[in-house]
Design an enzyme around this catalytic site. Structure first.
Site, PDB file in Angstrom:
ATOM      1  N   GLN A 103      34.789  43.660  48.653  1.00 48.90           N
ATOM      2  CA  GLN A 103      35.916  42.731  48.746  1.00 48.90           C
ATOM      3  C   GLN A 103      37.142  43.457  49.281  1.00 48.90           C
ATOM      4  OE1 GLN A 103      36.012  40.259  44.847  1.00 48.90           O
ATOM      5  NE2 GLN A 103      34.723  42.024  44.453  1.00 48.90           N
ATOM      6  N   ASN A 104      37.031  44.768  49.401  1.00 48.32           N
ATOM      7  CA  ASN A 104      38.189  45.552  49.815  1.00 48.32           C
ATOM      8  C   ASN A 104      38.379  45.492  51.327  1.00 48.32           C
ATOM      9  OD1 ASN A 104      38.477  46.152  47.171  1.00 48.32           O
ATOM     10  ND2 ASN A 104      37.586  48.202  47.299  1.00 48.32           N
ATOM     11  N   HIS A 121      35.991  40.036  52.672  1.00 50.39           N
ATOM     12  CA  HIS A 121      37.382  39.589  52.818  1.00 50.39           C
ATOM     13  C   HIS A 121      38.055  40.175  54.059  1.00 50.39           C
ATOM     14  CE1 HIS A 121      37.605  38.507  48.246  1.00 50.39           C
ATOM     15  NE2 HIS A 121      36.973  37.615  48.959  1.00 50.39           N
ATOM     16  N   CYS A 129      42.661  36.501  66.855  1.00 53.16           N
ATOM     17  CA  CYS A 129      43.344  35.311  67.344  1.00 53.16           C
ATOM     18  C   CYS A 129      42.591  34.112  66.781  1.00 53.16           C
ATOM     19  CB  CYS A 129      43.326  35.286  68.872  1.00 53.16           C
ATOM     20  SG  CYS A 129      43.858  33.710  69.547  1.00 53.16           S
ATOM     21  N   CYS A 148      47.714  37.601  71.475  1.00 48.62           N
ATOM     22  CA  CYS A 148      46.425  37.418  72.128  1.00 48.62           C
ATOM     23  C   CYS A 148      46.602  37.537  73.649  1.00 48.62           C
ATOM     24  CB  CYS A 148      45.857  36.047  71.768  1.00 48.62           C
ATOM     25  SG  CYS A 148      44.339  35.657  72.652  1.00 48.62           S
ATOM     26  N   ASN A 214      33.009  49.600  35.379  1.00 50.40           N
ATOM     27  CA  ASN A 214      34.382  49.082  35.316  1.00 50.40           C
ATOM     28  C   ASN A 214      35.078  49.805  34.158  1.00 50.40           C
ATOM     29  OD1 ASN A 214      36.734  47.313  34.959  1.00 50.40           O
ATOM     30  ND2 ASN A 214      35.613  45.869  36.250  1.00 50.40           N
TER      31      ASN A 214
HETATM   32  P1  NAD Z   1      40.983  42.919  40.643  1.00 49.36           P
HETATM   33  O1  NAD Z   1      42.317  43.573  40.859  1.00 49.36           O
HETATM   34  O2  NAD Z   1      40.944  41.497  40.231  1.00 49.36           O
HETATM   35  O3  NAD Z   1      40.138  43.746  39.539  1.00 49.36           O
HETATM   36  C1  NAD Z   1      40.022  45.142  39.612  1.00 49.36           C
HETATM   37  C2  NAD Z   1      38.985  45.564  38.580  1.00 49.36           C
HETATM   38  O4  NAD Z   1      38.779  46.961  38.729  1.00 49.36           O
HETATM   39  C3  NAD Z   1      39.406  45.306  37.132  1.00 49.36           C
HETATM   40  O5  NAD Z   1      38.335  44.659  36.466  1.00 49.36           O
HETATM   41  C4  NAD Z   1      39.649  46.706  36.573  1.00 49.36           C
HETATM   42  O6  NAD Z   1      39.301  46.796  35.200  1.00 49.36           O
HETATM   43  C5  NAD Z   1      38.730  47.549  37.415  1.00 49.36           C
HETATM   44  N1  NAD Z   1      39.127  48.947  37.612  1.00 49.36           N
HETATM   45  C6  NAD Z   1      40.394  49.439  37.759  1.00 49.36           C
HETATM   46  N2  NAD Z   1      40.339  50.754  37.993  1.00 49.36           N
HETATM   47  C7  NAD Z   1      39.017  51.101  38.017  1.00 49.36           C
HETATM   48  C8  NAD Z   1      38.337  52.326  38.218  1.00 49.36           C
HETATM   49  N3  NAD Z   1      38.984  53.462  38.473  1.00 49.36           N
HETATM   50  N4  NAD Z   1      36.992  52.331  38.175  1.00 49.36           N
HETATM   51  C9  NAD Z   1      36.302  51.174  37.917  1.00 49.36           C
HETATM   52  N5  NAD Z   1      36.911  49.983  37.704  1.00 49.36           N
HETATM   53  C10 NAD Z   1      38.252  49.951  37.762  1.00 49.36           C
HETATM   54  O7  NAD Z   1      40.157  43.209  41.974  1.00 49.36           O
HETATM   55  P2  NAD Z   1      39.001  42.391  42.663  1.00 49.36           P
HETATM   56  O8  NAD Z   1      38.042  41.882  41.657  1.00 49.36           O
HETATM   57  O9  NAD Z   1      38.536  43.219  43.797  1.00 49.36           O
HETATM   58  O10 NAD Z   1      39.752  41.134  43.284  1.00 49.36           O
HETATM   59  C11 NAD Z   1      40.968  41.315  43.950  1.00 49.36           C
HETATM   60  C12 NAD Z   1      40.968  40.829  45.389  1.00 49.36           C
HETATM   61  O11 NAD Z   1      42.023  41.474  46.079  1.00 49.36           O
HETATM   62  C13 NAD Z   1      39.753  41.184  46.130  1.00 49.36           C
HETATM   63  O12 NAD Z   1      39.338  40.009  46.654  1.00 49.36           O
HETATM   64  C14 NAD Z   1      40.150  42.116  47.259  1.00 49.36           C
HETATM   65  O13 NAD Z   1      39.837  41.539  48.497  1.00 49.36           O
HETATM   66  C15 NAD Z   1      41.597  42.191  47.228  1.00 49.36           C
HETATM   67  N6  NAD Z   1      42.159  43.561  47.185  1.00 49.36           N
HETATM   68  C16 NAD Z   1      41.705  44.577  47.997  1.00 49.36           C
HETATM   69  C17 NAD Z   1      42.240  45.850  47.887  1.00 49.36           C
HETATM   70  C18 NAD Z   1      41.733  46.968  48.749  1.00 49.36           C
HETATM   71  O14 NAD Z   1      41.292  46.742  49.859  1.00 49.36           O
HETATM   72  N7  NAD Z   1      41.749  48.214  48.225  1.00 49.36           N
HETATM   73  C19 NAD Z   1      43.253  46.106  46.972  1.00 49.36           C
HETATM   74  C20 NAD Z   1      43.702  45.043  46.185  1.00 49.36           C
HETATM   75  C21 NAD Z   1      43.130  43.781  46.286  1.00 49.36           C
END
Ligand code: NAD
Length: 248
Positions: A103-104, A121, A129, A148, A214
Site C-alpha cells: 500500500q506504500n 496505491h 495525465c 502533459c 505489527n
Molecule cells: P496505517 O498508518 O493505518 O497503519 C500502520 C500500521 O503499522 C499500524 O497498525 C501500526 O501498529 C503498524 N506499525 C507501526 N510501526 C510498525 C513497525 N515498525 N513494524 C510493524 N508494524 C508497525 O497504515 P496502512 O494500513 O498502510 O494504511 C495507511 C494508508 O496510507 C495506506 O493506504 C498507504 O497507502 C498510505 N501511506 C503510505 C505511506 C508510505 O508510502 N510509506 C506512508 C503513510 C501512508
C-alpha cells in the site's frame, strides 16, 4: 492477544511454500523514517488531506499539491530501506514465488532490490495525465514534467488519493497473486483502509497460512493464524535468519 492467535518464535523455511505474498503498509516504512498518515506523528495531524491529497484540491491548487508531494519525495529519498526490506528482497532473489503487494507509495521495496512489487496505491515516483496515461519519472529528485506533452493538462502524482478509484489492472494483479499464495505475511498495516483491507480476507478465503507482523494487534487480527508483535526490522530477520544481508 485475541483467543486462538499463536505467537511465532521459530524461523520459517521459504522452501516449504510455493508462493509467498508480503502485504505491506505504512508500518513497514516507519523504521526507515517515513511517517505514517494516521498514527502518532502521522502526516494528517499536520496537513489536511482535503487540501493536499484529493482531486478537488489538485484542481484548485495544482502547484500547492505538487509541492506537498515533492516534499514527500525528498523525505523518502533521505530515508533508507531497513533490514526487513532487505530480507524480503533477498528472499525474492532466491525464491521464484515471492510477490510484494504494498500500500506504500514510497518505492522503498524497489530500492531494497525487490523487482516484483505490486503498488496498489500507486507511486510517488510516477506522474500521470488523467487523459493520456502515465508518464514515468522514476529517478528524478524533482517532478521534472508538470504538464502533459499531449494535451497540456497538469500531470498529477500517480497515487491513489482520497476519493480515487484503484487502478483496475494493478488490483487484478494483487488479487491473482493473493488468490494463489500459500503463505501470506501482512506487515505494518492497520487493515482499516479499504478496499486494500480486503486482501487479507481473500488470502484467508483461499487457504493461505496467515501471518501478521505489527507492533500492535490490529483490528483484523482474527484473520491470522500467527502474530509477531515486533517491529518489522526485527521480526523479518528473526523469521528468515538465513537471508539477512549486510547493510550496503
Ligand atoms: P496505517 O498508518 O493505518 O497503519 C500502520 C500500521 O503499522 C499500524 O497498525 C501500526 O501498529 C503498524 N506499525 C507501526 N510501526 C510498525 C513497525 N515498525 N513494524 C510493524 N508494524 C508497525 O497504515 P496502512 O494500513 O498502510 O494504511 C495507511 C494508508 O496510507 C495506506 O493506504 C498507504 O497507502 C498510505 N501511506 C503510505 C505511506 C508510505 O508510502 N510509506 C506512508 C503513510 C501512508
Amino acid at each position: 492477544m485475541p483467543a486462538g492467535l499463536r505467537t511465532v518464535s521459530d524461523m520459517l523455511s521459504p522452501a516449504d511454500f510455493r508462493s509467498i505474498v508480503f502485504f505491506t503498509g505504512a508500518g513497514m516504512s516507519a523504521e526507515s523514517g517515513i511517517p505514517t498518515y494516521r498514527g502518532a506523528g502521522g502526516l494528517w495531524h499536520e496537513y489536511r488531506y482535503e487540501e493536499y491529497a484529493c482531486q478537488a484540491a489538485f484542481e484548485r491548487h495544482p502547484d500547492k499539491v505538487l509541492d506537498f508531494h515533492y516534499l514527500r519525495r525528498e523525505q523518502a529519498l533521505s530515508c533508507q530501506p531497513h533490514a526487513g526490506h532487505r530480507v524480503i528482497a533477498a528472499l525474492s532473489q532466491s525464491h521464484p514465488g515471492v510477490t510484494v503487494v504494498t500500500q506504500n507509495i514510497d518505492g522503498m521495496h524497489q530500492r531494497a532490490g525487490n523487482e516484483r512489487v505490486i503498488e496498489v496505491h500507486g507511486s510517488l515516483w510516477r506522474m500521470r495525465c488523467a487523459e493520456h496515461g502515465v508518464t514515468r519519472d522514476v529517478a528524478a529528485a524533482a517532478y521534472a514534467h508538470t504538464h502533459c506533452p499531449q494535451c497540456g493538462r497538469w500531470l498529477r502524482p500517480d497515487i491513489t488519493w482520497f476519493g480515487d478509484y484503484l487502478d483496475e489492472p494493478v488490483w487484478q494483479a494483487a488479487f491473482d497473486a493473493i488468490s494463489d499464495c500459500d503463505l501470506f505475511i501482512s506487515i505494518g498495516t492497520s487493515g482499516v483502509v479499504y478496499p486494500a483491507a480486503r486482501l487479507p480476507e481473500l488470502a484467508r478465503a483461499h487457504g493461505a497460512r496467515m501471518l501478521c507482523i505489527n507492533t500492535e494487534v490490529p483490528d483484523n487480527a482474527f484473520l491470522f493464524d500467527e502474530m509477531i508483535t515486533r517491529p518489522a526490522s526485527l521480526a523479518l530477520p528473526q523469521l528468515f535468519p538465513l537471508l539477512v544481508t549486510p547493510k550496503e
